[in-house]
Enzyme design. Structure first.
Site, PDB file in Angstrom:
ATOM      1  CG  ASP A  99      -2.313  -0.193   0.937  1.00 29.67           C
ATOM      2  OD1 ASP A  99      -2.672  -0.032  -0.219  1.00 29.67           O
ATOM      3  OD2 ASP A  99      -3.078  -0.507   1.857  1.00 29.67           O
ATOM      4  CG  HIS A 101       0.178   6.628   5.963  1.00 27.64           C
ATOM      5  ND1 HIS A 101       1.367   6.932   6.561  1.00 27.64           N
ATOM      6  CD2 HIS A 101      -0.728   7.537   6.408  1.00 27.64           C
ATOM      7  CE1 HIS A 101       1.208   7.971   7.365  1.00 27.64           C
ATOM      8  NE2 HIS A 101      -0.066   8.359   7.274  1.00 27.64           N
ATOM      9  CG  ASP A 130       2.158  12.166   7.265  1.00 18.49           C
ATOM     10  OD1 ASP A 130       2.387  13.352   7.466  1.00 18.49           O
ATOM     11  OD2 ASP A 130       1.304  11.525   7.893  1.00 18.49           O
ATOM     12  CG  ASP A 133       4.923   6.032   9.926  1.00 16.82           C
ATOM     13  OD1 ASP A 133       5.810   5.154   9.967  1.00 16.82           O
ATOM     14  OD2 ASP A 133       5.034   7.135  10.467  1.00 16.82           O
ATOM     15  NE  ARG A 134      -1.988   6.201  10.657  1.00 19.56           N
ATOM     16  CZ  ARG A 134      -2.477   5.929  11.852  1.00 19.56           C
ATOM     17  NH1 ARG A 134      -2.938   4.727  12.109  1.00 19.56           N
ATOM     18  NH2 ARG A 134      -2.522   6.837  12.801  1.00 19.56           N
ATOM     19  CG  ASN A 162       1.612  14.058  11.167  1.00 21.21           C
ATOM     20  OD1 ASN A 162       1.317  13.870   9.990  1.00 21.21           O
ATOM     21  ND2 ASN A 162       0.961  13.463  12.161  1.00 21.21           N
ATOM     22  CG  HIS A 163       2.799   9.767   9.916  1.00 18.95           C
ATOM     23  ND1 HIS A 163       2.806   8.565  10.589  1.00 18.95           N
ATOM     24  CD2 HIS A 163       1.628  10.366  10.247  1.00 18.95           C
ATOM     25  CE1 HIS A 163       1.687   8.432  11.272  1.00 18.95           C
ATOM     26  NE2 HIS A 163       0.954   9.518  11.080  1.00 18.95           N
ATOM     27  CG  HIS A 211       1.061  17.013   6.609  1.00 20.74           C
ATOM     28  ND1 HIS A 211       0.510  16.097   5.759  1.00 20.74           N
ATOM     29  CD2 HIS A 211       0.841  16.537   7.857  1.00 20.74           C
ATOM     30  CE1 HIS A 211      -0.001  15.094   6.447  1.00 20.74           C
ATOM     31  NE2 HIS A 211       0.180  15.344   7.728  1.00 20.74           N
ATOM     32  NE  ARG A 259      -4.733  16.015  13.491  1.00 23.22           N
ATOM     33  CZ  ARG A 259      -4.975  15.036  12.636  1.00 23.22           C
ATOM     34  NH1 ARG A 259      -4.471  13.834  12.886  1.00 23.22           N
ATOM     35  NH2 ARG A 259      -5.688  15.232  11.543  1.00 23.22           N
ATOM     36  CG  HIS A 286      -2.867  16.572   9.481  1.00 28.00           C
ATOM     37  ND1 HIS A 286      -2.067  15.531   9.881  1.00 28.00           N
ATOM     38  CD2 HIS A 286      -3.074  17.339  10.589  1.00 28.00           C
ATOM     39  CE1 HIS A 286      -1.802  15.655  11.165  1.00 28.00           C
ATOM     40  NE2 HIS A 286      -2.405  16.728  11.625  1.00 28.00           N
TER      41      HIS A 286
END
Length: 358
Positions: A99, A101, A130, A133-134, A162-163, A211, A259, A286
């Site tokens: 994928d 992220h 971002d 990540d994920r 932020n990632h 972002h 957050r 974001h």
């Protein structure tokens, strides 16, 4: 010094032999050994004479990185990234799939859908907000984006999210993915590069792209943004933090962010910022949006999210924006998720984060 000169001379000799007899494994091995010793001596001298912080890049021994004889993947041309290299890279099956992220296949779909000379990826282009990540193919995504940055340095722009930070990468999977696919040193190199990514981009003095969003206090100017020391991990407050973490809200004023960091800002905050800096509107990411984008604050705050069916769960559309004409009027293009190999999101995340996805 005499020892360094001796091995440097040997290195030159074996280099000449390798050029004449490229299949001579013994000569190649001796050349590599001499080269390693020469570099080690240079490294020791540098440490002894230079107290400045050294870049991770300086510790990489690129010349002696071996490529297997049966490697048939993408190859640089004279050490340069080319369009053919990037096309080969994006279709290379050796790459660990996934994928982006880390939604890599959705990123490829965006390239297929867009015919555009300038790409602005609002570090949410492929996964939750971002670059990384994920999703479990963040490495493929970021290498593809960096490759295009090298290919089109004046036309391909990447902004930090932020990632693109160490603490998020440790929790949400990028650090684990890089270490699983490469090494801990490779993650340190990514971390160092992320710190140099711009925080914003101003297009034709009319549109500001970031972002997260706007600021916890009024009065921030474009000059203030330019003066931010971005080569670091972001602080917990202040303009750098806000650009990466804040969100718009429908009501005027500011409120505490859901957050737990930065703030939520209202239409009046956006209006004052744009008026002070003589801008028309902002574009940010974001936040996942059902339609892939959302226009708020009387058209002056646009959110775009480019990871469809986020984390294989949300069912949302993805979107991208074309800016056209002298007035940079936005045109929104939606798309849906494409199939990808059966590797689940968060596969490399911290175990506590993985439990949160179940």
């Amino acid at each position: 010094n005499a020892l360094s000169l001796f091995f440097s001379s040997l290195k030159t000799t074996f280099s000449s032999v390798v050029r004449v007899r490229p299949n001579d494994k013994d000569a190649k091995m001796k050349y590599q050994e001499c080269n390693k010793i020469v570099k080690q001596k240079a490294f020791e001298r540098a440490i002894a004479s230079d107290e400045l912080k050294r870049s991770v890049v300086d510790s990489l021994d690129i010349e002696n990185m071996t490529i297997e004889d049966d490697y048939a993947g993408p190859k640089l041309e004279d050490g340069n990234v080319t369009l053919k290299f990037m096309k080969d890279l994006m279709t290379e099956e050796i790459t660990i799939c996934g994928d982006t992220h880390g939604q890599y296949y959705d990123l490829l779909n965006i390239f297929d859908l867009t015919v555009c000379n300038v790409y602005i990826f609002i570090n949410a282009i492929y996964t939750h907000r971002d670059f990384v990540d994920r999703g479990s193919f963040s490495v493929e995504v970021i290498l593809t984006l960096f490759g295009f940055k090298l290919l089109y340095p004046e036309h391909f722009h990447l902004l930090r999210g932020n990632h693109e930070t160490d603490n998020m990468n440790q929790m949400y999977g990028f650090e684990g993915e890089v270490k699983a696919k490469y090494t801990a040193q490779m993650f340190q190199l990514f971390s160092e590069v992320f710190q140099w990514l711009p925080l914003t981009q101003c297009i034709n003095n009319k549109v500001l792209v970031m972002h997260g969003g706007l600021f916890s206090e009024d009065g921030v100017t474009l000059d203030d943004i330019r003066k931010i020391d971005r080569n670091r991990q972001p602080p917990d407050s202040g303009p750098m933090c806000d650009l990466l973490w804040s969100d718009p809200q429908p009501q005027d004023g500011r409120s505490i962010s859901k957050r737990g960091v930065s703030c939520q800002f209202g239409p009046d905050v956006t209006e004052r910022f744009l008026e002070q800096n003589k801008l028309q509107y902002i574009v940010r990411s974001h936040e996942v949006k059902a339609e892939g984008y959302e226009v708020t604050h009387s058209g002056k705050c646009i959110t775009v999210f480019s990871a469809p069916n986020y984390c294989d769960q949300m069912g949302n559309k993805g979107a991208y924006i074309h800016l056209r004409g002298s007035d940079l009027k936005p045109e929104f293009h939606q798309f849906t998720a494409v199939p990808h190999p059966d590797v689940k999101p968060m596969a490399y995340a911290n175990s506590l984060m993985q439990m949160g996805m179940m």
